[in-house]
Design a protein around this motif. Structure first.
Motif, PDB file in Angstrom:
ATOM      1  N   THR A  25       0.838  -1.202   0.000  1.00  0.00           N
ATOM      2  CA  THR A  25       0.000   0.000   0.000  1.00  0.00           C
ATOM      3  C   THR A  25       0.869   1.247   0.000  1.00  0.00           C
ATOM      4  O   THR A  25       1.835   1.327   0.753  1.00  0.00           O
ATOM      5  N   ASP A  26       0.525   2.212  -0.862  1.00  0.00           N
ATOM      6  CA  ASP A  26       1.287   3.459  -0.837  1.00  0.00           C
ATOM      7  C   ASP A  26       0.811   4.336   0.322  1.00  0.00           C
ATOM      8  O   ASP A  26      -0.089   3.961   1.085  1.00  0.00           O
ATOM      9  N   VAL A  27       1.417   5.495   0.469  1.00  0.00           N
ATOM     10  CA  VAL A  27       1.145   6.345   1.633  1.00  0.00           C
ATOM     11  C   VAL A  27      -0.314   6.789   1.684  1.00  0.00           C
ATOM     12  O   VAL A  27      -0.892   6.957   2.762  1.00  0.00           O
ATOM     13  N   LEU A  28      -0.947   6.961   0.523  1.00  0.00           N
ATOM     14  CA  LEU A  28      -2.333   7.425   0.491  1.00  0.00           C
ATOM     15  C   LEU A  28      -3.342   6.287   0.632  1.00  0.00           C
ATOM     16  O   LEU A  28      -4.548   6.529   0.672  1.00  0.00           O
ATOM     17  N   GLY A  29      -2.854   5.038   0.698  1.00  0.00           N
ATOM     18  CA  GLY A  29      -3.762   3.920   0.898  1.00  0.00           C
ATOM     19  C   GLY A  29      -4.201   3.235  -0.374  1.00  0.00           C
ATOM     20  O   GLY A  29      -5.176   2.476  -0.369  1.00  0.00           O
ATOM     21  N   THR A  30      -3.507   3.477  -1.485  1.00  0.00           N
ATOM     22  CA  THR A  30      -3.820   2.802  -2.746  1.00  0.00           C
ATOM     23  C   THR A  30      -3.105   1.460  -2.796  1.00  0.00           C
ATOM     24  O   THR A  30      -1.906   1.380  -2.516  1.00  0.00           O
ATOM     25  N   LEU A  31      -3.840   0.423  -3.151  1.00  0.00           N
ATOM     26  CA  LEU A  31      -3.263  -0.918  -3.211  1.00  0.00           C
ATOM     27  C   LEU A  31      -2.402  -1.059  -4.464  1.00  0.00           C
ATOM     28  O   LEU A  31      -2.827  -0.744  -5.573  1.00  0.00           O
ATOM     29  N   LYS A  32      -1.181  -1.562  -4.288  1.00  0.00           N
ATOM     30  CA  LYS A  32      -0.253  -1.817  -5.382  1.00  0.00           C
ATOM     31  C   LYS A  32      -0.044  -3.315  -5.506  1.00  0.00           C
ATOM     32  O   LYS A  32      -0.140  -4.050  -4.516  1.00  0.00           O
ATOM     33  N   SER A  33       0.286  -3.784  -6.711  1.00  0.00           N
ATOM     34  CA  SER A  33       0.402  -5.219  -6.935  1.00  0.00           C
ATOM     35  C   SER A  33       1.433  -5.515  -8.005  1.00  0.00           C
ATOM     36  O   SER A  33       1.522  -4.807  -9.011  1.00  0.00           O
ATOM     37  N   VAL A  34       2.204  -6.558  -7.783  1.00  0.00           N
ATOM     38  CA  VAL A  34       3.103  -7.094  -8.805  1.00  0.00           C
ATOM     39  C   VAL A  34       2.958  -8.609  -8.768  1.00  0.00           C
ATOM     40  O   VAL A  34       2.912  -9.207  -7.691  1.00  0.00           O
ATOM     41  N   ALA A  35       2.839  -9.222  -9.944  1.00  0.00           N
ATOM     42  CA  ALA A  35       2.672 -10.672 -10.024  1.00  0.00           C
ATOM     43  C   ALA A  35       4.016 -11.337 -10.278  1.00  0.00           C
ATOM     44  O   ALA A  35       4.793 -10.894 -11.131  1.00  0.00           O
ATOM     45  N   SER A 107       3.613   2.181   5.012  1.00  0.00           N
ATOM     46  CA  SER A 107       2.566   2.455   6.006  1.00  0.00           C
ATOM     47  C   SER A 107       2.257   1.207   6.832  1.00  0.00           C
ATOM     48  O   SER A 107       1.837   1.313   7.991  1.00  0.00           O
ATOM     49  N   ARG A 108       2.455   0.021   6.281  1.00  0.00           N
ATOM     50  CA  ARG A 108       2.278  -1.206   7.067  1.00  0.00           C
ATOM     51  C   ARG A 108       3.305  -1.258   8.200  1.00  0.00           C
ATOM     52  O   ARG A 108       2.999  -1.685   9.320  1.00  0.00           O
ATOM     53  N   TYR A 109       4.518  -0.793   7.916  1.00  0.00           N
ATOM     54  CA  TYR A 109       5.546  -0.751   8.961  1.00  0.00           C
ATOM     55  C   TYR A 109       5.226   0.310  10.013  1.00  0.00           C
ATOM     56  O   TYR A 109       5.512   0.119  11.199  1.00  0.00           O
ATOM     57  N   VAL A 110       4.611   1.424   9.592  1.00  0.00           N
ATOM     58  CA  VAL A 110       4.189   2.441  10.557  1.00  0.00           C
ATOM     59  C   VAL A 110       3.264   1.812  11.602  1.00  0.00           C
ATOM     60  O   VAL A 110       3.417   2.033  12.808  1.00  0.00           O
ATOM     61  N   LEU A 111       2.314   0.990  11.140  1.00  0.00           N
ATOM     62  CA  LEU A 111       1.403   0.333  12.082  1.00  0.00           C
ATOM     63  C   LEU A 111       2.154  -0.697  12.925  1.00  0.00           C
ATOM     64  O   LEU A 111       1.949  -0.784  14.144  1.00  0.00           O
TER      65      LEU A 111
END
Length: 444
Positions: A25-35, A107-111
């Motif tokens: 997830t980017d800082v604004l909360g948009t889900l990112k994905s790579v296969a 942001s996952r690490y922030v939590l």
């Protein structure tokens, strides 16, 4: 190789999974994905997958762009809506710097960092979100949004579109291990609510990111459009994400004290006081869009003042009714945040505010037992209430001077978030809206 990683690799082979999506997830909360192909996964677990961080919103500057995405094996799940063709699975990732240290932009690490601070104080943090959203029969760009129905709160309608949608969405969520507690039609036309079961905060944030994608996927499959916009319709309620919070010390609910007023322990009261004291500072994070403040200004059950009350749905923090013999269910409900926030950052700042209240021994002001919207400003202030920001601009100003939010988010996320939100506000205040044209063009 640990047991969970070995389980993932064996499951991928046994179930013929051909693609594994790595999510973050980017800082604004948009889900990112790579296969990635299964053959690359073992290396990804041990070394991480390299990518250009400067291309991700808020991650890095060009000269420090190299980053690594390392999958968290505990989040492995097969995507159940991919029924045709090769199997597809997903895992959330932790974002690392090239030297293997956690990225300051993750942001996952922030939590995780905030949860670690709670653990140092002896607490585990549990959450339970109630997620509201709208279903429209047309897509953005096809004219004004058209709700799929005109029913209201808890209506059991003969038109089955909403009920069929919720059933399919919940089936997919539960297939991914995300437990659902309730679902129903909400108060607005076409508005739905699905409540997730209690979980630790990190699982809740991961589940919410998955939830938003599942809802969008099911809507597209049914020829609908799902929106988590906080206030998409002028004359209908906004979509909030009322979130229940509790702290546990081992197996014991730290918020519960038998015989205390509302069964709330001193820890719970100081936690609530922390939420109220710092609410104006963290509102930019829990309500991060220009549109978020249209919902907070709408009245009703959307709070505009930092206050609390027992079973009071007009207050920012509600203490639900106590259930006899169920002390572990004691909790507080924060009603201000909306469904379009970054859940990792939102849960982080709320937890940090509550912990600050506990550490500093904040005193809880009197509760509001009347409809907060029916009180005068003088009456609200006499009860110790403080107004929440009424615009993104005000929220930015409050956040800029907050040591608590700066420490919680870290310098990089804090600075990027503020710069991005200021740019959004500047774009908005320069824009001539349809309301202005309708109101002023005929008379001026």
């Amino acid at each position: 190789m640990d047991k969970q990683t070995d389980f993932v690799l064996r499951t991928i082979e046994e179930r013929d999974i051909r693609f594994v999506r790595l999510w973050f997830t980017d800082v604004l909360g948009t889900l990112k994905s790579v296969a990635v192909a299964p053959a690359e996964l073992e290396a990804a677990f041990s070394e991480g997958l390299g990518f250009d961080g400067s291309a991700i919103e808020g991650f890095a500057r060009v000269h420090e762009s190299d980053m690594l995405a390392r999958p968290d094996a505990s989040t492995f799940s097969v995507l159940p809506w991919r029924s045709e063709g090769p199997g597809v699975a997903r895992m959330f990732c932790d974002i690392l710097m090239p030297d293997g240290t956690p990225s300051y932009a993750d942001s996952r690490y922030v939590l995780k960092r905030t949860l670690s601070r709670a653990a140092d104080l002896g607490f585990s943090f549990y959450t339970h979100p109630e997620v509201e959203f709208y279903l429209f029969s047309n897509s953005p760009g096809d004219g004004p949004p058209q709700p799929i129905d005109h029913y209201g709160y808890f209506d059991n309608s003969p038109q089955r579109v909403g009920a069929d949608f919720r059933r399919q969405a919940i089936t997919l969520l539960e297939a991914m291990g995300i437990s659902v507690e309730f679902s129903h039609h909400e108060g607005g036309p076409g508005q739905q609510e699905i409540d997730l079961r209690y979980a630790d905060a990190l699982s809740t944030a991961d589940n919410l990111m998955t939830f938003r994608l599942v809802i969008k996927e099911v809507a597209l499959e049914q020829g609908l459009y799902a929106s988590f916009m906080p206030k998409p319709l002028n004359d209908a309620p906004g979509s909030g994400m009322h979130t229940h919070l509790s702290l546990f010390e081992g197996d014991r609910n730290a918020f519960y004290e038998a015989g205390a007023p509302y069964q709330l322990s001193s820890i719970a009261r100081s936690f609530i006081a922390g939420l109220l004291t710092h609410a104006p500072e963290f509102t930019a994070v829990t309500n991060q869009w220009v549109n978020s403040y249209k919902r907070l200004a709408a009245g009703g059950e959307a709070p505009a003042w930092a206050c609390w009350g027992h079973n009071n749905r007009s207050a920012m923090v509600r203490v639900p009714m106590y259930k006899p013999s169920k002390g572990n269910s004691t909790r507080v409900e924060v009603r201000s945040l909306d469904t379009a926030c970054n859940p990792y950052l939102a849960l982080s700042v709320m937890l940090a505010a509550g912990l600050k209240g506990i550490e500093q021994g904040y005193e809880l002001p009197p509760g509001a037992e009347d409809d907060v919207w029916a009180l005068t400003s003088a009456e609200r202030r006499a009860l110790g209430m403080r107004p929440l920001p009424t615009s993104l601009d005000q929220a930015i100003t409050e956040m800029e001077r907050s040591e608590l939010v700066a420490e919680t988010l870290g310098e990089h996320v804090f600075d990027f978030f503020l710069r991005n939100k200021q740019a959004e506000w500047d774009d908005y205040r320069r824009h001539v809206t349809g309301w202005e044209l309708d109101r002023y063009l005929p008379i001026l």
